[in-house]
Scaffold this motif. Structure first.
Motif, mmCIF file in Angstrom:
data_model
loop_
_atom_site.group_PDB
_atom_site.id
_atom_site.type_symbol
_atom_site.label_atom_id
_atom_site.label_comp_id
_atom_site.label_asym_id
_atom_site.label_seq_id
_atom_site.Cartn_x
_atom_site.Cartn_y
_atom_site.Cartn_z
ATOM 1 N N SER A 1 11.569 -6.594 18.135
ATOM 2 C CA SER A 1 10.774 -6.700 19.580
ATOM 3 C C SER A 1 10.273 -7.809 19.865
ATOM 4 O O SER A 1 10.293 -8.716 20.871
ATOM 5 N N LEU A 2 9.278 -8.171 18.788
ATOM 6 C CA LEU A 2 8.599 -9.476 18.943
ATOM 7 C C LEU A 2 9.269 -10.580 18.869
ATOM 8 O O LEU A 2 9.256 -11.793 19.590
ATOM 9 N N PRO B 1 11.784 -2.289 13.693
ATOM 10 C CA PRO B 1 11.884 -2.219 15.177
ATOM 11 C C PRO B 1 10.797 -2.978 15.991
ATOM 12 O O PRO B 1 10.790 -3.665 16.674
ATOM 13 N N ILE B 2 9.528 -3.210 15.242
ATOM 14 C CA ILE B 2 8.250 -3.840 15.792
ATOM 15 C C ILE B 2 8.685 -5.387 15.629
ATOM 16 O O ILE B 2 8.611 -6.287 16.799
ATOM 17 N N MET C 1 8.522 -1.498 10.084
ATOM 18 C CA MET C 1 8.408 -2.660 10.417
ATOM 19 C C MET C 1 9.600 -3.342 11.545
ATOM 20 O O MET C 1 9.284 -4.029 12.427
ATOM 21 N N THR D 1 7.688 -0.440 4.661
ATOM 22 C CA THR D 1 7.502 -1.500 5.250
ATOM 23 C C THR D 1 7.991 -2.543 4.383
ATOM 24 O O THR D 1 7.090 -2.909 3.319
#
Length: 273
Positions: free
Chosen positions: A97-98, A93-94, A91, A66
Motif C-alpha cells: 500500500s505504501l 500488505p502494508i 508486512m 514479518t
C-alpha cells in the motif's frame, strides 16, 4: 479438549512486532493452551526449511511472519502453502500500500525500525547528558564527555552543547570565571577533547549589555564592563593555552558553523588515532 495451538513467529529482524500482533489477536479468543515460538534474525533459506519441517509435526499450528527480503518471504509462503499450514504475512500488505501511495520501491532491509530506535535513544541520551553536565554542574561528567566546551559567559557554550547533542555527541561545558577555580577533572581530560570558546570583546560587550537589559538590570553593571570582559578573556586564554586545547572564535559564527568546526576537529582526532 482442544489441541494446543502452536504459533511460529518468524522474522528477519527481532520479530517483536509479529509476536505482539498475534498476542493481541489470540486475546480475542478462548483458545486455551497456546505456545508462541519466536524465530528472530532468519536470513537463510535452510533456516526456513527447518522451521517448516518442525511445524509439519504439530497438529494445530500457524505461522505469522514479518519478512522483507523477497526470496525468503516467497520461500516461506510457498512452503507453508505446500504443507497446508496457515501463514499470515504482516508486512507485505502494508508495504504494498505504501509503495503505491509513495510511488517508491521499499528498501527490503530488515531491522530498519530497530536501527532508527537505537539512533533516537542515543540522541536522547546525549541531550540528557548535555543538560546534566551543563554549566559545570557536575565535574564528574567531564571525563565521560565526548567533548568538553570551556569559555567565559555568553560564548555559546550551552547552545553548542545542545546542538551537538542532537548529533549524538555527549558534551559537557564549564564556565570560566577568574575568581572560581576550574574543577581538577578538567586537567584529566585529553586536550584534544577540550574546545576553548573565545569571542570579540566589543561583540561580547554588546551581548552582555543586551542580556542585562532583558533582565531589567542596569547595563553599567561590572558584568558588561569592557574592563571586566578583557580580564575574563585574558584569564580564559591563559587557561586554554595551559590546557593546550583548540580554540574557536565564535564572535562572527552561527552555532551551526561553530558546531561544524568542532565536529571536524573530532574527525581529525579520530583519523590520527
Amino acid at each position: 479438549m482442544n489441541t494446543k495451538l502452536v504459533v511460529y513467529v518468524i522474522s528477519d529482524s527481532i520479530g517483536e512486532t509479529a509476536e505482539q500482533v498475534i498476542k493481541a489477536a489470540i486475546s480475542q479468543f478462548d483458545c486455551g493452551d497456546c505456545e508462541i515460538r519466536r524465530f528472530p534474525y532468519i536470513s537463510e533459506e535452510e533456516q526456513i526449511r527447518e522451521i517448516i519441517n518442525e511445524a509439519t509435526h504439530e497438529k494445530n499450528c500457524m505461522i505469522i511472519f514479518t519478512m522483507v527480503i523477497p526470496r525468503l518471504r516467497k520461500l516461506l509462503t510457498e512452503s507453508a502453502q505446500y504443507h497446508q499450514i496457515q501463514a499470515v504475512d504482516i508486512m507485505t500488505p502494508i508495504i504494498s500500500s505504501l509503495q503505491q501511495i509513495l510511488k517508491a520501491e521499499p528498501k527490503s532491509e530488515p531491522g530498519l525500525i530497530r536501527k532508527l530506535d537505537e539512533k533516537y535513544f542515543k540522541k536522547v541520551e546525549a541531550i540528557e547528558f548535555a543538560v546534566k553536565y551543563d554549566d559545570g554542574k557536575d565535574p564528574r561528567g567531564l571525563k565521560k564527555a565526548d567533548i568538553v566546551l570551556i569559555g567565559i559567559s555568553r560564548t555559546s557554550k550551552t547552545p553548542l552543547s545542545m546542538y551537538l547533542a542532537h548529533k549524538n555527541i555527549k558534551v559537557a561545558n564549564v564556565p570560566l570565571v577568574p575568581e572560581v577555580p576550574v574543577p581538577d577533572e578538567i586537567f584529566e581530560v585529553p586536550p584534544k577533547k577540550i574546545i576553548g570558546l573565545t569571542t570579540d570583546p566589543i561583540k561580547l560587550n554588546e551581548i552582555r549589555q543586551e542580556r542585562l537589559r532583558a533582565l531589567g538590570l542596569s547595563n553599567e553593571a561590572n558584568y558588561a564592563s569592557m574592563e571586566r570582559i578583557l580580564e575574563e578573556l585574558d584569564y580564559a586564554e591563559g587557561l586554554m593555552k595551559k590546557l593546550g586545547c583548540p580554540i574557536i572564535d565564535v564572535s562572527t559564527k552561527a552555532v551551526e558553523e561553530s558546531a561544524n568546526i568542532i565536529m571536524d576537529i573530532m574527525k581529525q582526532n579520530l583519523s590520527f588515532r
